[in-house]
Design a protein around this motif. Structure first.
Motif, PDB file in Angstrom:
ATOM      1  N   TYR A  78      42.573  19.323  34.140  1.00  0.00           N
ATOM      2  CA  TYR A  78      42.059  19.835  35.412  1.00  0.00           C
ATOM      3  C   TYR A  78      42.675  19.109  36.599  1.00  0.00           C
ATOM      4  N   PHE A  79      43.133  17.905  36.401  1.00  0.00           N
ATOM      5  CA  PHE A  79      43.735  17.137  37.476  1.00  0.00           C
ATOM      6  C   PHE A  79      45.198  17.559  37.632  1.00  0.00           C
ATOM      7  N   LYS A 222      40.939  19.990  29.016  1.00  0.00           N
ATOM      8  CA  LYS A 222      40.241  21.242  29.296  1.00  0.00           C
ATOM      9  C   LYS A 222      39.511  21.804  28.079  1.00  0.00           C
ATOM     10  N   ILE A 223      39.451  21.051  27.009  1.00  0.00           N
ATOM     11  CA  ILE A 223      38.829  21.568  25.784  1.00  0.00           C
ATOM     12  C   ILE A 223      37.323  21.697  26.000  1.00  0.00           C
ATOM     13  N   PRO A 224      36.761  22.884  25.788  1.00  0.00           N
ATOM     14  CA  PRO A 224      35.326  23.083  26.035  1.00  0.00           C
ATOM     15  C   PRO A 224      34.464  22.628  24.860  1.00  0.00           C
ATOM     16  N   ILE A 225      33.170  22.587  25.098  1.00  0.00           N
ATOM     17  CA  ILE A 225      32.179  22.334  24.057  1.00  0.00           C
ATOM     18  C   ILE A 225      31.301  23.571  23.970  1.00  0.00           C
ATOM     19  N   LEU A 287      26.810  17.565  29.507  1.00  0.00           N
ATOM     20  CA  LEU A 287      27.933  16.949  30.222  1.00  0.00           C
ATOM     21  C   LEU A 287      29.065  17.950  30.422  1.00  0.00           C
ATOM     22  N   HIS A 288      29.278  18.809  29.442  1.00  0.00           N
ATOM     23  CA  HIS A 288      30.300  19.847  29.568  1.00  0.00           C
ATOM     24  C   HIS A 288      29.966  20.827  30.693  1.00  0.00           C
ATOM     25  N   ILE A 289      28.691  21.208  30.793  1.00  0.00           N
ATOM     26  CA  ILE A 289      28.259  22.101  31.880  1.00  0.00           C
ATOM     27  C   ILE A 289      28.463  21.419  33.228  1.00  0.00           C
ATOM     28  N   LEU A 290      28.102  20.131  33.315  1.00  0.00           N
ATOM     29  CA  LEU A 290      28.296  19.379  34.552  1.00  0.00           C
ATOM     30  C   LEU A 290      29.777  19.287  34.910  1.00  0.00           C
ATOM     31  N   LYS A 291      30.608  19.115  33.917  1.00  0.00           N
ATOM     32  CA  LYS A 291      32.054  19.043  34.149  1.00  0.00           C
ATOM     33  C   LYS A 291      32.572  20.366  34.703  1.00  0.00           C
ATOM     34  N   LYS A 292      32.100  21.479  34.168  1.00  0.00           N
ATOM     35  CA  LYS A 292      32.532  22.786  34.673  1.00  0.00           C
ATOM     36  C   LYS A 292      32.137  22.980  36.131  1.00  0.00           C
TER      37      LYS A 292
END
Length: 320
Positions: A78-79, A222-225, A287-292
């Motif tokens: 993402y960076f 960028k790998i999702p959960i 944490l994955h939702i927060l990251k999105k």
């Protein structure tokens, strides 16, 4: 100078016992008192079959859409200043670090004849940790060689799906292992043995540095959960429990005192082990939702196509 000679009377002499001392944390089971061992075996088999059945059913119901992840998400960040080459360099460095650490650890274990420690949950997950960074670095290297970043809608191959699942297991288990070690095992060992367990170079690497590296990987990739993969994830602790129960008749040693299946509370501790894995997975999904939300990521539909191509933020797979 002559030292005085002390004699002991027959009444003050303590007779020596010929019975061998039991193995630490492994009391001799009394089948007339507890049946927790066969009960745990039966419940573990049932839970394993149930989890596997749900995993197969859910994948079939979604017609494989749970695994439709764009290939480019596996080796990009993402960076904007973190290029695929930099991500590859990071993964390669972690892989080399893990291999070097385990080679040194194996040498140390052979020297002190403590190979039974490979029954530990820590070693299982650190081996998976090395496998993930080995496969992900190989995939990143292949993407750099063939310049796959331009093919936006290409779906991940078989090895990509394996990396997808390994990342979810490793990221969750690094919290399970490290938190359980420092908050449960270390205080419990102090209470039982009145001293701290041996803490050395390997302890900090297996229960600290690995977490920092895995969190860094989670932040930059960028790998999702996917929450629907929780049933596939739960197969991993199921396999470890089955292995532990089958190894006890061979080694007569439990890897952890709380996994002693012959104690009356053994069923409860095994239930806590499974529930803790489930709860930590839910926390990592949060944490994955927060990251999105932090990166303004758009959703993906079941076919793997982005919902809105006009948004310039990098898309992420939808969590079905």
């Amino acid at each position: 100078m002559v030292l005085p000679v002390t004699t002991t009377t027959e009444s003050s002499t303590v007779p020596a016992t010929t019975e061998p001392s039991p193995i630490p944390w492994t009391p001799i089971p009394n089948l007339n008192v507890t049946w927790s061992y066969p009960i745990i075996i039966a419940l573990s088999i049932i839970f394993f079959l149930l989890t596997a059945s749900i995993s197969v059913y859910w994948t079939h119901k979604k017609k494989g859409h749970n695994w439709h992840i764009p290939h480019r998400l596996l080796f990009t960040s993402y960076f904007h200043n973190v290029t695929p080459k930099m991500l590859f360099a990071f993964r390669l460095a972690v892989m080399l670090y893990g291999l070097a650490l385990q080679f040194t650890y194996i040498t140390w274990q052979i020297e002190f004849e403590r190979l039974f420690e490979y029954q530990l949950w820590t070693q299982w997950n650190f081996g998976l940790f090395i496998l993930y960074f080995t496969l992900s670095s190989a995939l990143s290297f292949g993407s750099i060689i063939y310049d796959r970043d331009t093919e936006e809608d290409e779906r991940a191959s078989g090895i990509g799906k394996v990396i997808f699942m390994l990342f979810q297991i490793c990221f969750v288990e690094v919290f399970v292992v490290d938190v359980a070690y420092w908050s449960v095992l270390v205080p419990g060992f102090y209470i039982l043995e009145h001293e701290l367990p041996p803490i050395n170079f390997f302890t900090f690497n297996h229960h600290g540095v690995n977490a920092l590296l895995m969190i860094t990987e989670f932040v930059i990739n960028k790998i999702p959960i996917s929450f629907n993969h929780i049933w596939v994830f739960m197969l991993w602790p199921c396999c470890y429990v089955m292995f532990t129960l089958m190894m006890w008749p061979v080694s007569l040693v439990w890897p952890y005192p709380i996994l002693n299946a012959w104690v009356p509370l053994g069923v409860m501790w095994y239930a806590v082990f499974f529930v803790s894995n489930f709860v930590v997975f839910c926390g990592c999904y949060g944490l994955h939702i927060l990251k999105k939300k932090c990166f303004g990521v758009i959703e993906w539909d079941g076919s793997g196509e982005p919902v809105n191509r006009d948004i310039q933020y990098p898309p992420l797979i939808h969590d079905f």
